[in-house]
Write a protein that holds these residues in place. Structure first.
Motif, PDB file in Angstrom:
ATOM      1  N   LEU A   1     -37.660   9.733 -11.599  1.00 15.60           N
ATOM      2  CA  LEU A   1     -36.334  10.657 -12.454  1.00 15.60           C
ATOM      3  C   LEU A   1     -36.095  10.192 -13.643  1.00 15.60           C
ATOM      4  O   LEU A   1     -35.905   8.937 -13.677  1.00 15.60           O
TER       5      LEU A   1
ATOM      6  N   ASP B   1     -34.451  14.630 -15.867  1.00 17.24           N
ATOM      7  CA  ASP B   1     -34.000  15.172 -14.878  1.00 17.24           C
ATOM      8  C   ASP B   1     -32.412  14.948 -14.329  1.00 17.24           C
ATOM      9  O   ASP B   1     -31.579  15.927 -13.781  1.00 17.24           O
ATOM     10  N   LEU B   2     -32.122  14.089 -14.983  1.00 17.51           N
ATOM     11  CA  LEU B   2     -30.488  13.639 -14.812  1.00 17.51           C
ATOM     12  C   LEU B   2     -29.806  13.620 -16.408  1.00 17.51           C
ATOM     13  O   LEU B   2     -30.450  12.950 -17.320  1.00 17.51           O
TER      14      LEU B   2
ATOM     15  N   LEU C   1     -22.488  21.141  -8.870  1.00 21.45           N
ATOM     16  CA  LEU C   1     -22.626  19.915  -7.965  1.00 21.45           C
ATOM     17  C   LEU C   1     -21.366  19.880  -7.098  1.00 21.45           C
ATOM     18  O   LEU C   1     -21.044  19.048  -6.349  1.00 21.45           O
TER      19      LEU C   1
ATOM     20  N   CYS D   1     -20.680  17.483 -13.129  1.00 18.91           N
ATOM     21  CA  CYS D   1     -21.199  16.175 -13.288  1.00 18.91           C
ATOM     22  C   CYS D   1     -20.484  15.323 -12.451  1.00 18.91           C
ATOM     23  O   CYS D   1     -19.311  15.459 -12.123  1.00 18.91           O
TER      24      CYS D   1
ATOM     25  N   MET E   1     -27.058  17.015 -13.204  1.00 23.55           N
ATOM     26  CA  MET E   1     -28.477  17.538 -12.904  1.00 23.55           C
ATOM     27  C   MET E   1     -29.005  18.505 -13.794  1.00 23.55           C
ATOM     28  O   MET E   1     -28.370  19.669 -13.995  1.00 23.55           O
ATOM     29  N   ASN E   2     -29.989  18.303 -14.439  1.00 26.52           N
ATOM     30  CA  ASN E   2     -30.774  19.306 -15.191  1.00 26.52           C
ATOM     31  C   ASN E   2     -31.167  20.450 -14.157  1.00 26.52           C
ATOM     32  O   ASN E   2     -31.840  19.955 -13.286  1.00 26.52           O
TER      33      ASN E   2
ATOM     34  N   THR F   1     -34.771  20.724 -13.095  1.00 21.83           N
ATOM     35  CA  THR F   1     -35.430  19.753 -12.502  1.00 21.83           C
ATOM     36  C   THR F   1     -36.518  19.862 -11.356  1.00 21.83           C
ATOM     37  O   THR F   1     -36.196  21.018 -10.584  1.00 21.83           O
TER      38      THR F   1
ATOM     39  N   PRO G   1     -34.981  18.436  -7.326  1.00 22.88           N
ATOM     40  CA  PRO G   1     -33.459  18.638  -7.119  1.00 22.88           C
ATOM     41  C   PRO G   1     -33.001  17.704  -6.076  1.00 22.88           C
ATOM     42  O   PRO G   1     -31.801  17.010  -6.032  1.00 22.88           O
TER      43      PRO G   1
ATOM     44  N   VAL H   1     -32.752  13.960  -7.063  1.00 28.16           N
ATOM     45  CA  VAL H   1     -31.612  13.957  -7.937  1.00 28.16           C
ATOM     46  C   VAL H   1     -30.342  13.885  -7.111  1.00 28.16           C
ATOM     47  O   VAL H   1     -29.549  12.871  -7.688  1.00 28.16           O
ATOM     48  N   ARG H   2     -30.059  14.711  -6.239  1.00 22.62           N
ATOM     49  CA  ARG H   2     -28.910  14.716  -5.572  1.00 22.62           C
ATOM     50  C   ARG H   2     -28.733  13.075  -4.929  1.00 22.62           C
ATOM     51  O   ARG H   2     -27.436  12.836  -4.580  1.00 22.62           O
TER      52      ARG H   2
ATOM     53  N   LEU I   1     -27.563  10.985  -7.449  1.00 28.60           N
ATOM     54  CA  LEU I   1     -25.911  11.371  -7.771  1.00 28.60           C
ATOM     55  C   LEU I   1     -25.142  10.887  -6.740  1.00 28.60           C
ATOM     56  O   LEU I   1     -23.843  10.532  -6.899  1.00 28.60           O
TER      57      LEU I   1
END
Length: 418
Positions: A26, A81-82, A103, A130, A305-306, A309, A312, A315-316, A319
């Motif tokens: 990522l 991605d972020l 999010l 965010c 998160m883009n 991406t 996902p 990415v989660r 985050l």
């Protein structure tokens, strides 16, 4: 034998391919290029150790170029991605364009207050896009050595504040307070937004201004300008031509006793004053003893998160970790003065940072009054407040006239104020 060896090699190749296919990298977009070593040496290794299979690549852009570069990458579909998020309107625009993902349902969001999340939400608060990372807190730094020499204690009330300034001025060994008006923004950011929440009562006044139920000509908004006008006699000769670096130097060289500022200076000042004098901090004085204390605990940086991406879920996972107490502790100690907004208290090693963040226990938090919604039009309220703050300090404009001008400008484009 040769046939079995070939089969074995083929099998090992397939297994290795499957393993590498499971590894996901990522990429983080950020404007904090001064943080690169901190991410590479401290933050990323901690995450990767706990999350095998997810690799992180921190790829910052120079701060002044970040917005333009990020927008170009997002439009071209080549962004990471972020996405490191600036507060309020810049990130809101990306969300409205469908470039930042919603999010709201991320588990880690439960670790943040409404104030912490407000910089990265839609205007109605229905979506958060965010994860908050850090804020900066406004207040006053002071030279502890100078205070001890003069027999002074950090002031708690406005009357005590001016009594301290008078004693420093009378002694003559130090400039009472280091601040200039040449760059203008200091008068607003380190002056008006520092002491103002005491008078407009933090979030109560800020939200009322957005709703249109209070005006910039109301007493709670004019009084901070009157206070700034009083500062003039304590700023030393030539303050009108004094720049931000000039003010920093006056304080770090031990020539000024008090510096109206924010926690973002801690990491910068610490090495400069080491061995010269001890630095302390006190919160904005309350109007009278027993009054509620208010601080500007300003939301500064977050991560999203883009929306496009390819990973996902990974990415989660990252985050959720950014929203954890572990990340908060790592980040706050690596960058003293940038405070975690996580609801879990963070143990910090830097004593001045500890002092700033301790005010959260006794003071009501708010954010800079001009940053959400109110600076979207022309004239821009944030920039106009810079000018107004500088003008009242120099005496070029009365507090009442400055407030009237700010109100007229806001009402010219912002419907709730019409």
């Amino acid at each position: 034998m040769k046939h079995r060896l070939c089969l074995a090699l083929l099998a090992s190749t397939v297994i290795a391919g499957a393993a590498s296919a499971e590894d996901v990298t990522l990429t983080i977009e950020s404007w904090r290029n001064d943080d690169l070593s901190i991410w590479q040496d401290t933050i990323i290794p901690a995450f990767e150790a706990a999350n095998p299979g997810i690799r992180i690549n921190f790829a910052p852009t120079a701060p002044a170029e970040y917005n333009a570069v990020l927008n170009s990458k997002l439009d071209a579909g080549s962004a990471g991605d972020l996405i490191t998020c600036r507060p309020f309107d810049a990130s809101l625009e990306l969300y409205n364009k469908g470039q930042l993902a919603d999010l709201t349902d991320l588990a880690a969001m439960a670790n943040f207050s409404d104030v912490a999340k407000s910089a990265w939400q839609t205007d109605d608060g229905s979506a958060t896009f965010c994860v908050p990372m850090a804020s900066v807190i406004h207040g006053f730094m002071y030279n502890k050595t100078a205070f001890e020499e003069l027999g002074l204690e950090p002031p708690k009330t406005v009357d005590e504040f001016y009594a301290v300034l008078d004693k420093i001025k009378e002694d003559g060994s130090y400039i009472p307070m280091a601040m200039g008006t040449a760059d203008q923004w200091e008068a607003a950011t380190m002056g008006y937004q520092n002491i103002g929440p005491t008078y407009w009562k933090g979030e109560e006044g800020r939200k009322a201004l957005i709703e249109g139920t209070q005006k910039l000509t109301d007493e709670g908004w004019v009084e901070p300008l009157r206070q700034l006008a009083r500062w003039q006699e304590y700023l030393g000769d030539g303050f009108e031509a004094q720049t931000y670096p000039d003010s920093q130097n006056l304080f770090t060289l031990g020539r000024a006793a008090i510096y109206p500022t924010g926690s973002w200076e801690i990491g910068v000042f610490g090495p400069q004053i080491e061995g010269a004098f001890e630095m302390g901090a006190f919160p904005p004085p309350v109007a009278a003893e027993g009054d509620t204390c208010y601080i500007s605990d300003h939301t500064d940086i977050a991560m999203g998160m883009n929306a496009k991406t390819a990973h996902p879920e990974e990415v989660r996972t990252f985050l959720d970790w950014v929203g954890s107490a572990e990340f908060a502790t790592l980040y706050a100690n690596a960058l003293p003065g940038f405070f975690a907004m996580n609801s879990t208290p963070v143990e910090m090693e830097n004593p001045v940072a500890q002092e700033f963040v301790s005010w959260r226990e006794s003071c009501e938090p708010t954010i800079r009054s001009t940053y959400q919604i109110l600076s979207r039009g022309t004239p821009n309220l944030e920039n106009e407040t810079w000018n107004a703050g500088a003008n009242v300090i120099t005496g070029a404009e009365t507090p009442e006239d400055a407030a009237a001008r700010l109100q007229e400008g806001l009402a010219s484009w912002y419907e709730p104020q019409q």
